[in-house]
Write a protein that holds these residues in place. Structure first.
Motif, PDB file in Angstrom:
ATOM      1  N   GLN A  72     -42.950  -4.633  -7.845  1.00  0.00           N
ATOM      2  CA  GLN A  72     -42.459  -4.729  -6.482  1.00  0.00           C
ATOM      3  C   GLN A  72     -42.039  -3.389  -5.915  1.00  0.00           C
ATOM      4  N   SER A  73     -41.792  -2.431  -6.791  1.00  0.00           N
ATOM      5  CA  SER A  73     -41.366  -1.127  -6.294  1.00  0.00           C
ATOM      6  C   SER A  73     -42.532  -0.154  -6.100  1.00  0.00           C
ATOM      7  N   ILE A  74     -43.781  -0.612  -6.359  1.00  0.00           N
ATOM      8  CA  ILE A  74     -44.931   0.276  -6.150  1.00  0.00           C
ATOM      9  C   ILE A  74     -45.221   0.392  -4.657  1.00  0.00           C
ATOM     10  N   ASN A  75     -45.487   1.607  -4.246  1.00  0.00           N
ATOM     11  CA  ASN A  75     -45.792   1.853  -2.843  1.00  0.00           C
ATOM     12  C   ASN A  75     -47.103   1.161  -2.456  1.00  0.00           C
ATOM     13  N   LYS A  76     -47.089   0.407  -1.344  1.00  0.00           N
ATOM     14  CA  LYS A  76     -48.268  -0.378  -0.946  1.00  0.00           C
ATOM     15  C   LYS A  76     -49.440   0.510  -0.514  1.00  0.00           C
ATOM     16  N   GLN A  77     -49.148   1.774  -0.183  1.00  0.00           N
ATOM     17  CA  GLN A  77     -50.211   2.685   0.292  1.00  0.00           C
ATOM     18  C   GLN A  77     -51.352   2.810  -0.712  1.00  0.00           C
ATOM     19  N   TYR A  78     -50.994   2.799  -2.000  1.00  0.00           N
ATOM     20  CA  TYR A  78     -52.036   2.975  -3.011  1.00  0.00           C
ATOM     21  C   TYR A  78     -53.047   1.842  -2.932  1.00  0.00           C
ATOM     22  N   TYR A  79     -52.526   0.631  -2.716  1.00  0.00           N
ATOM     23  CA  TYR A  79     -53.434  -0.518  -2.643  1.00  0.00           C
ATOM     24  C   TYR A  79     -54.292  -0.452  -1.392  1.00  0.00           C
ATOM     25  N   ASP A  80     -53.694   0.001  -0.286  1.00  0.00           N
ATOM     26  CA  ASP A  80     -54.472   0.140   0.939  1.00  0.00           C
ATOM     27  C   ASP A  80     -55.598   1.143   0.726  1.00  0.00           C
ATOM     28  N   ALA A  81     -55.260   2.242   0.099  1.00  0.00           N
ATOM     29  CA  ALA A  81     -56.256   3.276  -0.158  1.00  0.00           C
ATOM     30  C   ALA A  81     -57.386   2.728  -1.010  1.00  0.00           C
ATOM     31  N   ALA A  82     -57.033   1.968  -2.035  1.00  0.00           N
ATOM     32  CA  ALA A  82     -58.048   1.416  -2.927  1.00  0.00           C
ATOM     33  C   ALA A  82     -58.930   0.434  -2.170  1.00  0.00           C
ATOM     34  N   LYS A  83     -58.317  -0.353  -1.282  1.00  0.00           N
ATOM     35  CA  LYS A  83     -59.072  -1.343  -0.509  1.00  0.00           C
ATOM     36  C   LYS A  83     -60.102  -0.642   0.369  1.00  0.00           C
ATOM     37  N   VAL A  84     -59.656   0.423   1.031  1.00  0.00           N
ATOM     38  CA  VAL A  84     -60.557   1.183   1.891  1.00  0.00           C
ATOM     39  C   VAL A  84     -61.704   1.741   1.083  1.00  0.00           C
ATOM     40  N   ASP A  85     -61.403   2.137  -0.128  1.00  0.00           N
ATOM     41  CA  ASP A  85     -62.421   2.684  -1.016  1.00  0.00           C
ATOM     42  C   ASP A  85     -63.334   1.608  -1.565  1.00  0.00           C
ATOM     43  N   GLY A  86     -63.017   0.366  -1.330  1.00  0.00           N
ATOM     44  CA  GLY A  86     -63.859  -0.720  -1.816  1.00  0.00           C
ATOM     45  C   GLY A  86     -63.674  -1.019  -3.286  1.00  0.00           C
ATOM     46  N   ALA A  87     -62.482  -0.765  -3.812  1.00  0.00           N
ATOM     47  CA  ALA A  87     -62.254  -1.028  -5.234  1.00  0.00           C
ATOM     48  C   ALA A  87     -62.078  -2.527  -5.459  1.00  0.00           C
ATOM     49  N   SER A  88     -62.622  -3.011  -6.586  1.00  0.00           N
ATOM     50  CA  SER A  88     -62.480  -4.430  -6.899  1.00  0.00           C
ATOM     51  C   SER A  88     -61.064  -4.683  -7.406  1.00  0.00           C
ATOM     52  N   ARG A  89     -60.715  -5.972  -7.524  1.00  0.00           N
ATOM     53  CA  ARG A  89     -59.374  -6.309  -7.975  1.00  0.00           C
ATOM     54  C   ARG A  89     -59.125  -5.784  -9.387  1.00  0.00           C
ATOM     55  N   TRP A  90     -60.166  -5.885 -10.215  1.00  0.00           N
ATOM     56  CA  TRP A  90     -60.025  -5.476 -11.610  1.00  0.00           C
ATOM     57  C   TRP A  90     -59.804  -3.962 -11.692  1.00  0.00           C
ATOM     58  N   THR A  91     -60.597  -3.230 -10.882  1.00  0.00           N
ATOM     59  CA  THR A  91     -60.450  -1.761 -10.862  1.00  0.00           C
ATOM     60  C   THR A  91     -59.048  -1.388 -10.388  1.00  0.00           C
ATOM     61  N   THR A  92     -58.579  -2.085  -9.341  1.00  0.00           N
ATOM     62  CA  THR A  92     -57.241  -1.808  -8.831  1.00  0.00           C
ATOM     63  C   THR A  92     -56.192  -2.030  -9.919  1.00  0.00           C
ATOM     64  N   LEU A  93     -56.378  -3.155 -10.642  1.00  0.00           N
ATOM     65  CA  LEU A  93     -55.412  -3.470 -11.686  1.00  0.00           C
ATOM     66  C   LEU A  93     -55.380  -2.374 -12.747  1.00  0.00           C
ATOM     67  N   TRP A  94     -56.579  -1.930 -13.155  1.00  0.00           N
ATOM     68  CA  TRP A  94     -56.631  -0.991 -14.265  1.00  0.00           C
ATOM     69  C   TRP A  94     -56.333   0.437 -13.846  1.00  0.00           C
ATOM     70  N   HIS A  95     -56.715   0.818 -12.599  1.00  0.00           N
ATOM     71  CA  HIS A  95     -56.565   2.216 -12.198  1.00  0.00           C
ATOM     72  C   HIS A  95     -55.339   2.502 -11.351  1.00  0.00           C
ATOM     73  N   ILE A  96     -54.736   1.472 -10.781  1.00  0.00           N
ATOM     74  CA  ILE A  96     -53.522   1.726 -10.001  1.00  0.00           C
ATOM     75  C   ILE A  96     -52.311   1.027 -10.605  1.00  0.00           C
ATOM     76  N   THR A  97     -52.420  -0.317 -10.768  1.00  0.00           N
ATOM     77  CA  THR A  97     -51.251  -1.056 -11.223  1.00  0.00           C
ATOM     78  C   THR A  97     -50.825  -0.637 -12.624  1.00  0.00           C
ATOM     79  N   ALA A  98     -51.792  -0.626 -13.561  1.00  0.00           N
ATOM     80  CA  ALA A  98     -51.434  -0.323 -14.953  1.00  0.00           C
ATOM     81  C   ALA A  98     -50.791   1.064 -15.087  1.00  0.00           C
ATOM     82  N   PRO A  99     -51.370   2.130 -14.489  1.00  0.00           N
ATOM     83  CA  PRO A  99     -50.694   3.428 -14.627  1.00  0.00           C
ATOM     84  C   PRO A  99     -49.311   3.448 -13.987  1.00  0.00           C
TER      85      PRO A  99
END
Lengths: 348, 369
Positions: free
Chosen positions: A234-261
């Motif tokens: 809940q404390s992760i900045n939402k901007q990262y997810y927006d950026a990933a969405k614009v880049d067309g990242a899949s949910r799995w990629t988002t999970l592994w490359h943004i959420t997990a780190p």
């Protein structure tokens, strides 16, 4: 006289000493004594710790190296490493736990159940974080197993897996056998004798029994892990997810490359504390498999090994040696913990 | 030591080797995650800059080629995909929530079934007929010939819980105050030593303590259950940190008003740190409620605690419930589940009402209960 950067007590002392008349030696001594009155406050804790913490630690180190140490009268025949040799070889076996079996059991439980439950907790927290409606309700239900009594809930889990009745007349096969379609040929998961296992010389791997314990471990470990990971997410900045969405990242990629780190400090923290807790596993095994951890400590753990010598004064030295080995293992894990998670800051 | 292991059994050696591999693999994963985290942290500003770039490129792309129809189609598609994904998320969460709740539900319904119903080949998910007699049976009779009744065990637990909580909290407050606010020689060394003992597994103490209390002839008493666990370094540490946050000016004001150290502690510090004190009290009581190993080691059944009681086997003593159909050697699962409910439900209720306090205390330590 400067009052800045001074402890109020010192200031007070300065005031008294400088403004007052010349003090007699006795008065000075009394003042000095009063400054040490903190010891009076810590005295109860200190006395109790001396008897029940410091003394036992020292004695554990001493007794572990005393050969043929007898707990009842304190006699021993010499100094050396024979206790440790006996522990590892298991040649003084008197129908109790075997150290190697207990070590292997503990390592297998810990290094399978902890990563599995952490991964599951991550998935659940991500799912929980991505919904808006009824989030609170799910959160509450998932936190319910947070505060449970391991021995009581272990008994409940045992009923899921246990076959009741005799071999000729089975009365109920338990939910798990029913769900797995083993109604006619049930596995008695909590019985160390009849459940399937691999025999490997000195040790056996009762994998069916492991599954029961691990299911319990995952269930009881999840709430705490979800709590930590969910608040981190809940404390992760939402901007990262927006950026990933614009880049067309899949949910799995988002999970592994943004959420997990982003939650990696929490994950490593959970892994380490989970492993430390797993190495001290005891109550849940007793809750499921009974006081003897099976029939003869087939499901024994490191702590179970240590306690199986209590009351047998002849073997007290072995128990101390076993506890020292556990201590060393936990120190190693603590050391790794300090190395890896020096910067865990964001959870709370 | 490795050679000894290898000699004792080659198969065991292989298992150990495989385990070591798993451990190393897990460590590598942890380290990689950590490195990535640090990398992310160091490039966070750069990532923000890239973020702006991305939106600009997309904007340009839209202007150059894509027709408006395509955009609408894409939006629609995304909406549908989003809904489908959400459905999956809800299904997953519902399944997890059900599994998390299942043991509690099973425990409660099993404790209310008759043993005949429990042992049917296909289990029922709601008791056909509520048998409250299960609870009556376990409360009023002992589990085996020489074991105490439930009431005796409950009395033991409440007396020990009350005593160890009260005295323990008083000792914790005094020690934490001295460590936080008072100046005396050797304070820092003392605190460091106390913290160092937190790393040592409790099993090492238990063994020696068992020998100590045997020598002191303290076994079969309440004292032996209370004394060894009065001091808890973790709670002292927690409370000390709380005390440190209270500004010093309050202390000076209290001194001007003529309060002694003790008066300041009781009238100012304790009320200000009440939430932490409540957490500590609750956790200490829960710890006593759940204590199992120590009472089992040092005390015989009359002097044991409620968790020891629940591990016993419950039979239809005196053939009250089933008229001798289940003998003295056949432990009844419904009775066991009733006992489990009696031990778990107080914790359950406590958790629901005091969730905030309990979580605050536990989530900082990383250990359960």
């Amino acid at each position: 006289m400067s009052f800045k950067n001074k402890n109020p007590r010192d200031v007070e002392a300065d005031l008294v000493l400088s403004d007052g008349p010349q003090l007699t030696r006795g008065e000075k001594f009394r003042r000095g004594l009063r400054a040490q009155s903190g010891w009076l406050f810590v005295a109860p804790a200190l006395i109790l710790m001396a008897v029940f913490t410091f003394y036992p630690i020292i004695m554990a180190f001493i007794h572990a190296f005393q050969e043929d140490y007898n707990g009842a009268n304190g006699t021993y025949s010499g100094w050396g490493f024979s206790n440790f040799v006996h522990v590892v070889k298991g040649d003084l076996n008197r129908g109790g736990a075997d150290f190697l079996q207990c070590l292997v059991n503990t390592l297998i439980f810990t290094f399978i159940s902890v990563p599995v439950s952490t991964l599951l907790a991550l998935l659940i927290s991500v799912a929980l974080n991505s919904i808006k409606a009824v989030q609170k309700a799910y959160q509450t239900i998932l936190f319910l197993p947070y505060l449970t009594n391991a021995l009581a809930m272990g008994a409940v889990f045992a009923t899921f897996f246990t076959v009741v009745g005799t071999k000729s007349h089975t009365e109920t096969v338990g939910i798990v056998n029913l769900v797995l379609g083993l109604k006619d040929n049930p596995i008695n998961w909590t019985d160390v004798l009849s459940s399937p296992k691999w025999e490997l010389g000195r040790i056996t791997i009762p994998w069916a029994n492991y599954i029961v314990l691990m299911v319990y471990e995952v269930w009881s470990g999840l709430p705490f892990k979800i709590l930590i990971l969910f608040s981190a997410l809940q404390s992760i900045n939402k901007q990262y997810y927006d950026a990933a969405k614009v880049d067309g990242a899949s949910r799995w990629t988002t999970l592994w490359h943004i959420t997990a780190p982003m939650v990696s400090p929490q994950i490593s923290y959970l892994l380490v504390t989970g492993i430390m807790g797993g190495m001290k596993q005891y109550s849940a095994v007793v809750g499921i498999f009974g006081e003897k951890m099976g029939l003869r400590y087939e499901m024994g753990t490191m702590v179970g090994y240590i306690y199986n010598y209590i009351g047998e004064d002849k073997y007290a030295g072995l128990a101390f040696a076993g506890s020292l080995i556990l201590f060393v293992i936990i120190m190693i894990i603590t050391w790794i913990n300090n190395k890896v998670t020096k910067k865990r800051t964001t959870y709370r | 030591m490795l050679r000894l292991l290898a000699i004792s059994s080659s198969a065991a050696g292989w298992i150990l080797a495989a385990l070591v591999c798993v451990i190393i693999a897990e460590l590598v994963v942890v380290l990689r995650l950590y490195k990535r985290y640090r990398y992310e942290k160091s490039t966070r500003i750069a990532a923000d800059a890239v973020h702006i770039d991305w939106s600009q490129t997309q904007y340009v792309r839209l202007e150059q080629g894509a027709s408006e129809l395509d955009v609408e189609k894409e939006l629609k598609r995304q909406k549908v995909v989003g809904i489908v994904k959400n459905v999956f998320v809800y299904i997953f969460l519902t399944a997890c929530a059900l599994l998390a709740f299942l043991p509690f539900y099973w425990m409660i319904i099993s404790s209310l079934k008759t043993e005949d119903e429990y042992r049917e080949a296909v289990p029922t998910f709601f008791p056909r007929q509520f048998q409250w007699g299960n609870y009556k049976a376990i409360m009023n009779q002992s589990t085996s010939a020489n074991s105490p009744t439930f009431w005796r065990i409950l009395l033991n637990t409440l007396v020990v819980g009350f005593m160890s909580t009260t005295i323990g909290v008083i000792i914790t407050v005094l020690t934490a105050y001295a460590l936080a606010r008072m100046n005396f020689k050797g304070k820092n060394i003392l605190f460091a030593i106390m913290l160092a003992t937190m790393m040592i597994p409790g099993e090492m103490f238990t063994l020696s303590n068992y020998l100590t209390v045997s020598k002191l002839q303290m076994r079969q008493t309440y004292t032996v259950l209370i004394l060894p666990f009065l001091v808890s370094v973790y709670y002292i540490y927690l409370l000390r940190n709380n005390f440190m946050q209270i500004p010093n000016s309050l202390y000076q004001a209290a001194k001007v008003d003529g309060l002694s150290d003790m008066g300041y502690l009781i009238k100012v510090m304790v009320p200000l740190t009440a939430p932490t004190l409540i957490s500590i009290t609750l956790l200490k009581f829960i710890g006593t409620w759940n204590s199992y190993i120590w009472p089992r080691l040092v005390n015989e059944q009359q002097w044991q605690m409620i968790t020891n009681w629940v591990t016993g086997s419950f039979v239809d003593r005196g053939n009250v419930l089933y008229g001798g159909r289940y003998g003295d050697s056949d432990p009844l699962i419904t009775l066991k589940m009733a006992a489990v409910c009696m031990v778990s439900l107080p914790l359950f209720i406590l958790f629901i009402f005091c969730r905030k306090y309990i979580m605050r205390g536990v989530s900082k330590s990383g250990t359960k209960g």
